[in-house]
Design an enzyme around this catalytic site. Structure first.
Site, short mmCIF file in Angstrom:
data_model
loop_
_atom_site.label_atom_id
_atom_site.label_comp_id
_atom_site.label_asym_id
_atom_site.label_seq_id
_atom_site.Cartn_x
_atom_site.Cartn_y
_atom_site.Cartn_z
N CYS A 1 48.57 0.05 61.50
CA CYS A 1 47.77 1.27 61.39
C CYS A 1 47.30 1.74 62.76
O CYS A 1 47.11 2.94 62.98
CB CYS A 1 46.57 1.03 60.48
SG CYS A 1 45.63 -0.46 60.87
N GLU B 1 37.28 -6.91 57.70
CA GLU B 1 37.66 -5.94 58.73
C GLU B 1 36.48 -5.02 59.05
O GLU B 1 36.64 -3.82 59.25
CB GLU B 1 38.85 -5.09 58.28
CG GLU B 1 40.09 -5.91 57.99
CD GLU B 1 41.32 -5.03 57.86
OE1 GLU B 1 42.13 -5.05 58.80
OE2 GLU B 1 41.46 -4.35 56.84
ZN LIG Z 1 44.18 -0.15 62.61
#
Ligand SMILES: [Zn+2]
Length: 639
Positions: free
Chosen positions: A405, A321
């Site tokens: 998120c 990520e």
């Molecule tokens: Zn996120």
């Protein structure tokens, strides 16, 4: 409450978002969508997806909504962070628009948290309900303080919006518990959460309480990061694990591979990196520690000079990520998480409070109009986690995500966007962003009413009204965007020569009620080319006008945009299309496209495709994927 003992930097103070009222135009539309649609629908999603169930501390735990992953982490470990961020976003909307029904929903969550909090102040729904014996045993993987940090940011925002202290008191007790547990003193753990976040929250708390301990704890976490011996090694051994079995191999994933002041390349998980650097800027501002600011300054240059997508997206890789090697900016597989672009706005905003430099605010603007805004749909209730720069039609926005998120992160940014427009010192007013609004700033003891009349970003003319309550001499600092090659400035109708220092033009004079500044930024369509190290973009061009990056969507063009070839000198027209997703300037012009003539059913042949004349239409990148599915392309092939 005690006064801070360390010298604060002479930094700029943002004008609170509740004092900035968008009056028509681009940001009014988005902020109203977030207030009226995004915030209420996100509460619905949190409820129906089981995120709020974790607050039933008095019940046995329900079956997991998210399974445990090989790292030992379930997304459910940090559900607290999601409703913490939702409370923060909701609170920002409450500040200027009271809403008892919304407040009641937040109060209900706060009461549940208060009931679940342990006697020693510990507060984390996962560990209290499911694994009480494991608390504070795995800071490397399990996001314990990250979750508490988001609850704390929510508590600060809710207190500031409503004046209610309950949530703030609950979270202050949680912070007291963290202070009792972590620190350099003998008997305490020298740990820090691998997912940065609590540091930012602690600084916000400190700015309300003035409590030195809150600042000291944030400073400790920043300073301890990356020190040897590695805390996560020792912690793993205490759990009976071999540190070498760590799934991400080394601690650069969490920016904990070396002390923060020694870091010169932005590495690892992109959101973590942006949260860390935001915290470093905060700690620098509060303590006067310029070595932290200097490290941030170098890292900002590394990110924006070698690792940033043209849209402001960042962190190209899915696997971590985050970041890989410099100049690695693939388009189809771009990860470019919405949260990371949002957090780049947090960081740039903080940097510009310490040093007024257009490098920082240019990038805040870049993500606002592009790589962050692309994370939310025009209807305000569909989202992207990954913000690709090229699609074959298989990237669709979703209503909710396995790891949600991003939705609350983009919501809290837009809901507080007003605070990014103006910052002040007693005798300075800095204008960073442009967009129709009225605002009220306080310089020293003088209230200054401000207004911007403009169609920005669709047009670069801004009429800025400045009305101090009493005549006042101060320096007005206007950001002249780095993308702007030609700007004009006048005060009360008189031309003023433009001198730009670090991205800002200064007009120092005695300002009086009714004064008017006019700024004009020329907005030709720009052709952007990538450094040859970015091999993905070789032979390609991106189109940008003002702060807005453009893309081609199949739906406007009737063919997949990967077929298009744009001639280097081709004329490009601009037009405002009021019917396009709330209204936007589109680009259009003549080009050629690879045609089907003579191919029959062949897959290969010994002659290239014939190039057929065609026309193309490009739309702002942030508006893509709001209509029917199809191909999308930012980096166009040049003929
Ligand atoms: Zn996120």
């Amino acid at each position: 409450m005690s006064a801070p003992s360390n010298p604060r930097l002479d930094r700029y103070t943002p004008v609170d978002h509740a004092k900035v009222d968008f009056t028509g135009g681009f940001w009014e539309s988005w902020s109203e969508t977030v207030r009226k649609v995004t915030v209420p629908t996100q509460h619905q999603r949190l409820d129906e997806e089981g995120f709020l169930e974790v607050l039933n501390f008095h019940l046995p735990p329900a079956p997991l909504v998210r399974p445990i992953q090989p790292s030992g982490l379930s997304m459910q470990h940090f559900f607290d962070s999601d409703f913490g961020k939702w409370i923060e976003a909701a609170s920002y909307t409450l500040k200027a628009h009271p809403n008892p029904e919304l407040e009641a929903k937040i109060d209900e969550i706060v009461e549940q948290l208060a009931k679940g909090q342990l006697a020693d102040g510990y507060l984390n729904s996962w560990f209290i309900r499911r694994e009480p014996e494991k608390r504070w045993t795995n800071l490397r993987d399990l996001h314990e303080m990250y979750s508490m940090g988001h609850l704390l940011e929510g508590a600060v925002a809710y207190f500031e919006a409503t004046g209610k202290r309950r949530f703030l008191e609950v979270m202050s007790r949680a912070v007291d518990h963290i202070i009792d547990t972590f620190g350099a003193e003998p008997g305490k753990l020298r740990g820090y959460d691998a997912h940065e976040e609590i540091e930012i929250a602690l600084i916000k708390l400190h700015r309300i309480t003035g409590d030195q301990r809150h600042l000291d704890l944030a400073t400790f976490f920043v300073n301890e990061r990356g020190q040897q011996p590695a805390y996560y090694d020792e912690e793993a051994r205490r759990r009976g694990k071999d540190p070498r079995d760590y799934i991400f191999k080394d601690y650069s994933y969490s920016q904990a591979h070396m002390p923060v002041r020694e870091q010169t390349q932005v590495v690892g998980h992109a959101v973590r990196a942006m949260y860390l650097f935001s915290a470093m800027a905060d700690v620098a501002a509060e303590t006067g520690d310029l070595s932290l600011f200097a490290a941030c300054d170098r890292l900002f240059d590394n990110l924006t000079g070698r690792q940033l997508y043209v849209t402001g997206g960042l962190g190209p890789a899915h696997a971590n990520e985050g970041f890989t090697r410099e100049y690695d900016l693939p388009n189809v597989t771009a990860y470019a998480e919405t949260c990371a672009a949002v957090a780049l706005a947090f960081w740039g905003h903080r940097m510009a409070q310490i040093e007024l430099d257009g490098r920082f605010t240019d990038h805040v603007e870049l993500v606002l109009f592009n790589g962050a805004l692309s994370g939310i749909s025009r209807d305000g209730e569909h989202y992207f986690y990954e913000n690709v720069l090229e699609s074959h039609g298989d990237n669709r926005r979703w209503k909710w995500h396995y790891c949600p998120c991003c939705p609350t992160n983009i919501a809290r940014l837009i809901a507080s966007l007003g605070s990014y427009f103006y910052t002040t010192k007693p005798d300075e007013l800095a204008v960073h962003l442009y967009g129709a609004n009225t605002a009220e700033a306080v310089l020293g003891d003088t209230v200054v009413k401000l207004s911007q009349e403009t169609r920005y970003p669709w047009d670069g003319d801004i009429r800025l009204g400045i009305s101090p309550a009493t005549p006042k001499r101060f320096a007005l600092r206007l950001r002249v965007p780095g993308w702007c090659g030609e700007a004009k400035l006048s005060v009360n109708g008189a031309f003023v020569p433009l001198e730009v220092t670090k991205g800002y033009a200064t007009i120092e004079r005695e300002w009086r009620a009714g004064d008017e500044v006019r700024i004009g930024f020329a907005m030709p369509v720009e052709r952007l080319y990538a450094n040859p190290e970015v091999t993905e973009d070789a032979g390609r061009v991106a189109l940008k006008r003002g702060p807005v990056v453009y893309c081609l969507e199949e739906v406007d063009n009737g063919f997949v945009p990967q077929r298009l070839r744009l001639a280097p000198g081709a004329a490009i027209e601009t037009a405002f299309d009021p019917d396009l997703l709330g209204g936007a300037v589109t680009l259009s012009g003549g080009a050629v496209k690879a045609g089907d003539a003579g191919w029959g059913g062949a897959l290969y042949r010994n002659a290239p495709s014939t190039l057929e004349p065609t026309r193309f239409t490009a739309i702002p990148y942030h508006l893509w994927a709001n209509r029917q599915a199809g191909g999308m392309l930012v980096w166009l092939l040049e003929a």
